[in-house]
Write a protein that holds these residues in place. Structure first.
Motif, PDB file in Angstrom:
ATOM      1  N   PHE A   1      -6.845  -2.529   3.666  1.00 31.46           N
ATOM      2  CA  PHE A   1      -8.104  -1.883   4.361  1.00 31.46           C
ATOM      3  C   PHE A   1      -9.405  -2.636   4.259  1.00 31.46           C
ATOM      4  N   GLY A   2      -9.143  -4.051   3.721  1.00 35.13           N
ATOM      5  CA  GLY A   2     -10.540  -4.711   3.833  1.00 35.13           C
ATOM      6  C   GLY A   2     -10.759  -5.655   5.008  1.00 35.13           C
ATOM      7  N   GLU A   3     -11.587  -6.463   4.732  1.00 37.46           N
ATOM      8  CA  GLU A   3     -12.091  -7.558   5.912  1.00 37.46           C
ATOM      9  C   GLU A   3     -11.814  -8.916   5.157  1.00 37.46           C
ATOM     10  N   ARG A   4     -11.749  -9.725   6.267  1.00 33.06           N
ATOM     11  CA  ARG A   4     -11.654 -11.332   6.077  1.00 33.06           C
ATOM     12  C   ARG A   4     -13.108 -11.747   5.696  1.00 33.06           C
ATOM     13  N   GLY A   5     -13.217 -12.532   4.558  1.00 26.84           N
ATOM     14  CA  GLY A   5     -14.389 -13.125   4.385  1.00 26.84           C
ATOM     15  C   GLY A   5     -14.779 -14.377   5.387  1.00 26.84           C
ATOM     16  N   ASP A   6     -16.106 -14.896   5.058  1.00 25.44           N
ATOM     17  CA  ASP A   6     -16.437 -15.995   6.056  1.00 25.44           C
ATOM     18  C   ASP A   6     -15.711 -17.176   5.972  1.00 25.44           C
ATOM     19  N   GLY A   7     -15.288 -17.391   4.777  1.00 23.70           N
ATOM     20  CA  GLY A   7     -14.541 -18.567   4.471  1.00 23.70           C
ATOM     21  C   GLY A   7     -12.879 -18.140   3.886  1.00 23.70           C
ATOM     22  N   GLY A   8     -12.463 -17.135   4.469  1.00 23.89           N
ATOM     23  CA  GLY A   8     -11.342 -16.569   4.485  1.00 23.89           C
ATOM     24  C   GLY A   8     -11.244 -15.867   3.310  1.00 23.89           C
ATOM     25  N   GLY A   9      -9.944 -15.505   2.755  1.00 26.15           N
ATOM     26  CA  GLY A   9      -9.822 -14.396   1.732  1.00 26.15           C
ATOM     27  C   GLY A   9     -10.115 -13.025   2.157  1.00 26.15           C
ATOM     28  N   TYR A  10     -10.599 -12.427   1.062  1.00 26.14           N
ATOM     29  CA  TYR A  10     -10.699 -10.922   0.900  1.00 26.14           C
ATOM     30  C   TYR A  10     -12.157 -10.405   0.679  1.00 26.14           C
ATOM     31  N   VAL A  11     -12.512  -9.500   1.678  1.00 23.40           N
ATOM     32  CA  VAL A  11     -13.910  -8.957   1.368  1.00 23.40           C
ATOM     33  C   VAL A  11     -13.780  -7.478   1.306  1.00 23.40           C
ATOM     34  N   PRO A  12     -13.969  -6.714   0.029  1.00 20.12           N
ATOM     35  CA  PRO A  12     -13.786  -5.359   0.025  1.00 20.12           C
ATOM     36  C   PRO A  12     -14.590  -4.465   0.964  1.00 20.12           C
ATOM     37  N   ALA A  13     -13.633  -3.657   1.665  1.00 15.34           N
ATOM     38  CA  ALA A  13     -14.178  -2.665   2.711  1.00 15.34           C
ATOM     39  C   ALA A  13     -13.195  -1.526   2.826  1.00 15.34           C
ATOM     40  N   PHE A  14     -13.558  -0.823   3.802  1.00 19.24           N
ATOM     41  CA  PHE A  14     -12.744   0.321   4.308  1.00 19.24           C
ATOM     42  C   PHE A  14     -12.548   0.532   5.568  1.00 19.24           C
ATOM     43  N   THR A  15     -11.614  -0.079   6.416  1.00 24.36           N
ATOM     44  CA  THR A  15     -11.603  -0.141   7.707  1.00 24.36           C
ATOM     45  C   THR A  15      -9.945  -0.291   8.195  1.00 24.36           C
ATOM     46  N   LEU A  16     -10.004   0.305   9.493  1.00 26.97           N
ATOM     47  CA  LEU A  16      -8.468   0.441  10.032  1.00 26.97           C
ATOM     48  C   LEU A  16      -8.311  -0.801  11.103  1.00 26.97           C
ATOM     49  N   GLU A  17      -9.251  -1.698  10.828  1.00 30.00           N
ATOM     50  CA  GLU A  17      -9.537  -2.634  12.097  1.00 30.00           C
ATOM     51  C   GLU A  17      -8.093  -3.458  11.928  1.00 30.00           C
ATOM     52  N   GLN A  18      -7.641  -3.741  10.644  1.00 23.28           N
ATOM     53  CA  GLN A  18      -6.376  -4.669  10.570  1.00 23.28           C
ATOM     54  C   GLN A  18      -5.194  -4.011  11.318  1.00 23.28           C
ATOM     55  N   TYR A  19      -4.998  -2.626  10.992  1.00 25.70           N
ATOM     56  CA  TYR A  19      -3.868  -1.835  11.479  1.00 25.70           C
ATOM     57  C   TYR A  19      -3.923  -1.806  12.979  1.00 25.70           C
ATOM     58  N   ALA A  20      -5.224  -1.826  13.303  1.00 24.63           N
ATOM     59  CA  ALA A  20      -5.522  -1.917  14.984  1.00 24.63           C
ATOM     60  C   ALA A  20      -5.146  -3.082  15.730  1.00 24.63           C
ATOM     61  N   ASN A  21      -4.886  -4.183  14.776  1.00 20.55           N
ATOM     62  CA  ASN A  21      -4.881  -5.629  15.359  1.00 20.55           C
ATOM     63  C   ASN A  21      -3.290  -5.737  15.099  1.00 20.55           C
ATOM     64  N   LEU A  22      -2.390  -4.818  14.821  1.00 22.27           N
ATOM     65  CA  LEU A  22      -0.920  -5.256  14.638  1.00 22.27           C
ATOM     66  C   LEU A  22      -0.226  -5.665  15.820  1.00 22.27           C
ATOM     67  N   PRO A  23      -0.667  -4.930  17.079  1.00 21.73           N
ATOM     68  CA  PRO A  23       0.080  -5.462  18.348  1.00 21.73           C
ATOM     69  C   PRO A  23       0.228  -6.845  18.579  1.00 21.73           C
ATOM     70  N   ALA A  24      -0.832  -7.629  18.008  1.00 22.36           N
ATOM     71  CA  ALA A  24      -1.143  -8.845  18.153  1.00 22.36           C
ATOM     72  C   ALA A  24       0.210  -9.678  17.576  1.00 22.36           C
ATOM     73  N   ARG A  25       0.802  -9.218  16.565  1.00 27.01           N
ATOM     74  CA  ARG A  25       1.932  -9.767  16.111  1.00 27.01           C
ATOM     75  C   ARG A  25       3.191  -9.126  16.290  1.00 27.01           C
ATOM     76  N   TRP A  26       3.165  -8.265  17.579  1.00 28.05           N
ATOM     77  CA  TRP A  26       4.473  -7.596  17.924  1.00 28.05           C
ATOM     78  C   TRP A  26       5.721  -8.590  18.232  1.00 28.05           C
ATOM     79  N   ALA A  27       5.373  -9.847  18.475  1.00 27.63           N
ATOM     80  CA  ALA A  27       6.474 -10.769  18.805  1.00 27.63           C
ATOM     81  C   ALA A  27       7.436 -10.896  17.421  1.00 27.63           C
ATOM     82  N   ALA A  28       6.671 -11.180  16.317  1.00 27.35           N
ATOM     83  CA  ALA A  28       7.152 -11.145  15.037  1.00 27.35           C
ATOM     84  C   ALA A  28       7.996  -9.900  14.658  1.00 27.35           C
ATOM     85  N   PHE A  29       7.449  -8.922  14.868  1.00 26.28           N
ATOM     86  CA  PHE A  29       8.258  -7.683  14.564  1.00 26.28           C
ATOM     87  C   PHE A  29       9.290  -7.430  15.411  1.00 26.28           C
ATOM     88  N   LYS A  30       9.303  -7.885  16.656  1.00 21.40           N
ATOM     89  CA  LYS A  30      10.399  -7.677  17.465  1.00 21.40           C
ATOM     90  C   LYS A  30      11.522  -8.520  17.511  1.00 21.40           C
TER      91      LYS A  30
END
Length: 283
Positions: free
Chosen positions: A34-63
Motif C-alpha cells: 500500500f506504499g509508494e516507490r521512493g525517488d531512489g527506489g525502495g519504499y516510502v510509507p503511504a496508503f494508496t491502491l495505485e500499486q494494485y491498479a497497475n497489476l494488469p501491467a504484469r498480466w503476462a507473468a500471471f498468465k
C-alpha cells in the motif's frame, strides 16, 4: 501443571516459529503493497491502491504462471505415476532401494547446472541439429513455453514420484490378489483398487509441485530466455533491479491470494473425491 497448560507450552515453539517466519514477513509485504516507490527506489510509507491498479501491467507473468504451473504439474504427475507404480508394485525389494536412489540422484546436482544442460540439449546444437540431419529444419525449442515445461518436469519429477510411491508402496497387496481372484482384469483392478487408494499420494505430490512452481523463477529465466517468464521473474525484477518494492509487494500479495484460492479449490475437490470413493466402498 494442567493438561491445557502443557499443551500451550508444547505449542509455543511452533507458534513462535510460525509468527516470525510466516506471519511477520507476509504482514510486512502487505504493508509495503500500500506504499509508494521512493525517488531512489525502495519504499516510502503511504496508503494508496495505485500499486494494485497497475497489476494488469504484469498480466503476462500471471498468465504464464497460471498456465504453465498447472500444465507442468499435470505433466509431471502423468510421468511420475507409471514410474512410482513400477517401483512400488512391479519391482522386487532387492532393486527398489537402488532405483529410488537413482530417482534422487538429479537432486545431488544444482538445478542451475541441470538447466544449463537443457539449454544445450534444446539449443541449436542439440535436438534441432539432430532434426536437421534427418531433413527437419527450422525447429526452435529453446526459449519457448515447451522448453520451460520440459525444465519444470525434469526439475520437479522426483518431488512428484516420492509421495505417489509411498502411497502405492503401502497398498495392501492382498487387495490386488482379491480383485484378481474375483475375476477382475488387470486394468479393472488398477482403476477400481490401485488408483483410488493412491489418490492421497497423487494429491500430495501435485500440491507440493504446484505450490513450488507458482514461485519458480530460475527455470523460466534460463529456458525461457526472457520471453517466457513467471511471476517469480517479475518479483526479482521489481525488487532487485527496478527497486520498486511497493509494486513488487502488491504483485507478491496477489500471487499469495491466487495460490490460496487455487489450493483451497483443489483441496475441496480432493476431499469430495475421497468422500465419493468412501461412499462407493461402503455400498
Amino acid at each position: 501443571m494442567t493438561q491445557r497448560a502443557r499443551n500451550w507450552l508444547l505449542l509455543t515453539p511452533a507458534t513462535a516459529w510460525f509468527l516470525v517466519m510466516l506471519v511477520l514477513p507476509v504482514s510486512v509485504v502487505l504493508i509495503f503493497s500500500f506504499g509508494e516507490r521512493g525517488d531512489g527506489g525502495g519504499y516510502v510509507p503511504a496508503f494508496t491502491l495505485e500499486q494494485y491498479a497497475n497489476l494488469p501491467a504484469r498480466w503476462a507473468a500471471f498468465k504464464n504462471t497460471m498456465v504453465l504451473a498447472p500444465l507442468g504439474t499435470v505433466a509431471a504427475m502423468l510421468i511420475a505415476y507409471p514410474l512410482a507404480y513400477f517401483l512400488a508394485v512391479r519391482t522386487s525389494q532387492k532393486w527398489k532401494t537402488m532405483l529410488l536412489v537413482l530417482v534422487i540422484v538429479p537432486f545431488w546436482t544444482s538445478i542451475l547446472i541441470r538447466s544449463y544442460a537443457w539449454i544445450f540439449i534444446l539449443g541449436g546444437r542439440g535436438i534441432p541439429a539432430l532434426l536437421e540431419m534427418i531433413g527437419i529444419e527450422g525447429v526452435r525449442l529453446i526459449y519457448t513455453p515447451f522448453a520451460v515445461t520440459i525444465g519444470i518436469i525434469y526439475g520437479y519429477l522426483p518431488l512428484m514420484v516420492f509421495p505417489i510411491f509411498v502411497s502405492l508402496d503401502r497398498l495392501d497387496k492382498r487387495l490386488l490378489e482379491a480383485s484378481s481372484d474375483l475375476g477382475a482384469r488387470p486394468w479393472a483392478t488398477f482403476l477400481q483398487v490401485t488408483l483410488p487408494l493412491s489418490i492421497p499420494g497423487v494429491a500430495t505430490g501435485c500440491l507440493l509441485v504446484f505450490i513450488l512452481l507458482m514461485g519458480e523463477f530460475l527455470i523460466p529465466a534460463l529456458l525461457g530466455g526472457g520471453k517466457v517468464f513467471f511471476v517469480g521473474n517479475a518479483l526479482v525484477d521489481l525488487f532487485l533491479q527496478s527497486r520498486n518494492w511497493a509494486y513488487g509487494s502488491a504483485v507478491a500479495v496477489t500471487l499469495i491470494v491466487v495460490m490460496l484460492v487455487s489450493v483451497t479449490i483443489y483441496m475441496r475437490l480432493i476431499a469430495r473425491l475421497n468422500t465419493q470413493r468412501e461412499d462407493v466402498s461402503l455400498m
